[in-house]
Design a protein around this motif. Structure first.
Motif, PDB file in Angstrom:
ATOM      1  N   ILE A  41      49.792   4.232  26.114  1.00 22.41           N
ATOM      2  CA  ILE A  41      50.175   4.537  27.489  1.00 22.41           C
ATOM      3  C   ILE A  41      50.433   3.227  28.225  1.00 22.41           C
ATOM      4  O   ILE A  41      49.557   2.363  28.302  1.00 22.41           O
ATOM      5  N   GLY A  43      50.749   2.449  31.648  1.00 19.70           N
ATOM      6  CA  GLY A  43      50.551   3.087  32.944  1.00 19.70           C
ATOM      7  C   GLY A  43      50.842   2.174  34.117  1.00 19.70           C
ATOM      8  O   GLY A  43      50.687   0.947  34.038  1.00 19.70           O
ATOM      9  N   ARG A  69      50.583   6.858  37.599  1.00 18.11           N
ATOM     10  CA  ARG A  69      49.372   7.360  38.252  1.00 18.11           C
ATOM     11  C   ARG A  69      49.631   7.383  39.750  1.00 18.11           C
ATOM     12  O   ARG A  69      49.858   6.349  40.373  1.00 18.11           O
ATOM     13  N   GLU A 131      42.989  12.877  37.013  1.00 20.48           N
ATOM     14  CA  GLU A 131      41.858  11.956  37.128  1.00 20.48           C
ATOM     15  C   GLU A 131      40.819  12.598  38.039  1.00 20.48           C
ATOM     16  O   GLU A 131      40.949  12.599  39.254  1.00 20.48           O
ATOM     17  N   THR A 168      37.512   7.863  35.274  1.00 16.04           N
ATOM     18  CA  THR A 168      37.620   6.406  35.342  1.00 16.04           C
ATOM     19  C   THR A 168      36.292   5.803  35.782  1.00 16.04           C
ATOM     20  O   THR A 168      35.773   6.138  36.843  1.00 16.04           O
ATOM     21  N   TYR A 200      40.370  11.820  28.401  1.00 18.58           N
ATOM     22  CA  TYR A 200      40.506  10.379  28.572  1.00 18.58           C
ATOM     23  C   TYR A 200      39.295   9.834  29.312  1.00 18.58           C
ATOM     24  O   TYR A 200      38.814  10.455  30.261  1.00 18.58           O
ATOM     25  N   PHE A 202      38.629   6.146  31.094  1.00 20.80           N
ATOM     26  CA  PHE A 202      39.267   4.877  31.422  1.00 20.80           C
ATOM     27  C   PHE A 202      38.285   3.931  32.112  1.00 20.80           C
ATOM     28  O   PHE A 202      37.266   4.354  32.653  1.00 20.80           O
ATOM     29  N   GLY A 236      41.987   2.182  33.324  1.00 15.26           N
ATOM     30  CA  GLY A 236      42.475   3.077  34.362  1.00 15.26           C
ATOM     31  C   GLY A 236      43.026   2.344  35.576  1.00 15.26           C
ATOM     32  O   GLY A 236      43.743   2.942  36.379  1.00 15.26           O
ATOM     33  N   GLY A 266      46.810   2.206  28.688  1.00 19.13           N
ATOM     34  CA  GLY A 266      46.665   2.688  30.054  1.00 19.13           C
ATOM     35  C   GLY A 266      47.032   1.626  31.065  1.00 19.13           C
ATOM     36  O   GLY A 266      48.168   1.532  31.523  1.00 19.13           O
TER      37      GLY A 266
END
Length: 292
Positions: A41, A43, A69, A131, A168, A200, A202, A236, A266
């Motif tokens: 990922i 992100g 995100r 999230e 996260t 997930y 993070f 994250g 991420g």
């Protein structure tokens, strides 16, 4: 631009967003299959949807499809984000941050659950990952018992709908005030159901906030993988306000080599909108080269 079908699909099904939507009573969740987004990922974080067309252009032209995100602002109706989320969904995977950690203590357990329900009902088909808690062990988020209730209620609502849930944590080695908030110590508060079924997990980390420490990340993620063996793991949030360090940080994190099998990257650079929109900014090229 043709908007993602996720928006059209929800129009006829949405209730009046000004009405109170009661939470759905959760049933025992079944594990969500491993997400088939991408093996890694790349992100980015968008903390504002202003100038949405420039944001979309910047995302669309990246060499590797990103996961964006979106930070949903406090006390803002979910309907505010419908068009912007659909536009981003056309060019990117989407992770929805239900609420930034800074504002978590301004919500009661009930109002956080209500917010989660509203956002899921409004944007659920446009968001790939939810999230459910941001920097959940931060020392500013509120009392642990209430934080755990908020986190768990959001998790239940996401899983009830068969969606993917991310949690996260805040990495704070040597820079916590109370040892009970140290990241790995705090994970003891996470219910076993979540430990076993989170899609997930993070880690949020800002060197600027932790004495410029550069942790031994392979060791950190090995421990995280042992704690959450069924979850994909990664960063994250990362970033820096120091302009002189931004390019170095982008390359350092996005090119980081972690050998844990469930590590997916991420990163979710917090300042993507500020640093890389419009795409003519020099850091856009730095980021694009780092994520090819």
């Amino acid at each position: 631009m043709i908007l993602s079908s996720c928006l059209a699909e929800k129009k006829d099904n949405l209730s009046d967003q000004n009405s109170v939507v009661p939470p759905v009573e959760p049933s025992p969740p079944t594990p969500t299959p491993t997400p088939d987004l991408v093996e890694k990922i790349n992100g980015v974080t968008i903390d504002s949807i202003s100038n949405i067309n420039d944001i979309v252009t910047s995302l669309k032209n990246l060499s590797s499809k990103p996961t964006t995100r979106i930070v949903f602002d406090e006390f803002i109706a979910a309907s505010t984000y419908k068009t912007a989320v659909a536009k981003i969904k056309d060019v990117s995977f989407v992770m929805g941050e239900i609420l930034d950690s800074f504002y978590l203590n301004q919500y009661t357990v009930a109002s956080y659950e209500q917010r989660t329900v509203e956002y899921l009902n409004t944007l659920g088909d446009c968001v790939d990952i939810w999230e459910i808690g941001n920097e959940i062990n931060g020392e500013w988020v509120g009392t642990t018992s209430e934080v755990v209730q908020k986190m768990k209620s959001a998790y239940d609502q996401v899983k009830l709908r068969g969606k993917k849930a991310a949690l996260t944590l805040y990495y704070n080695e040597g820079c916590w005030e109370d040892p009970k908030n140290e990241m790995f110590t705090w994970t003891a508060n996470i219910p076993d159901e979540m430990v076993q079924n989170l899609d997930y997990v993070f880690v949020s980390y800002y060197e600027d906030d932790c004495n410029d420490l550069q942790p031994d990340w392979p060791v950190v993620f090995k421990r995280l993988a042992e704690k959450f063996p069924k979850s994909k793991i990664g960063f994250g949030e990362v970033g820096t306000l120091n302009k002189a360090n931004k390019a170095e940080f982008i390359n350092r994190y996005y090119k980081l080599k972690i050998t844990e099998p469930n590590y997916v990257g991420g990163y979710f650079w917090w300042y993507y909108k500020q640093d890389m929109v419009p795409m003519t900014k020099s850091l856009w090229t730095v980021f694009n080269d780092a994520t090819k």
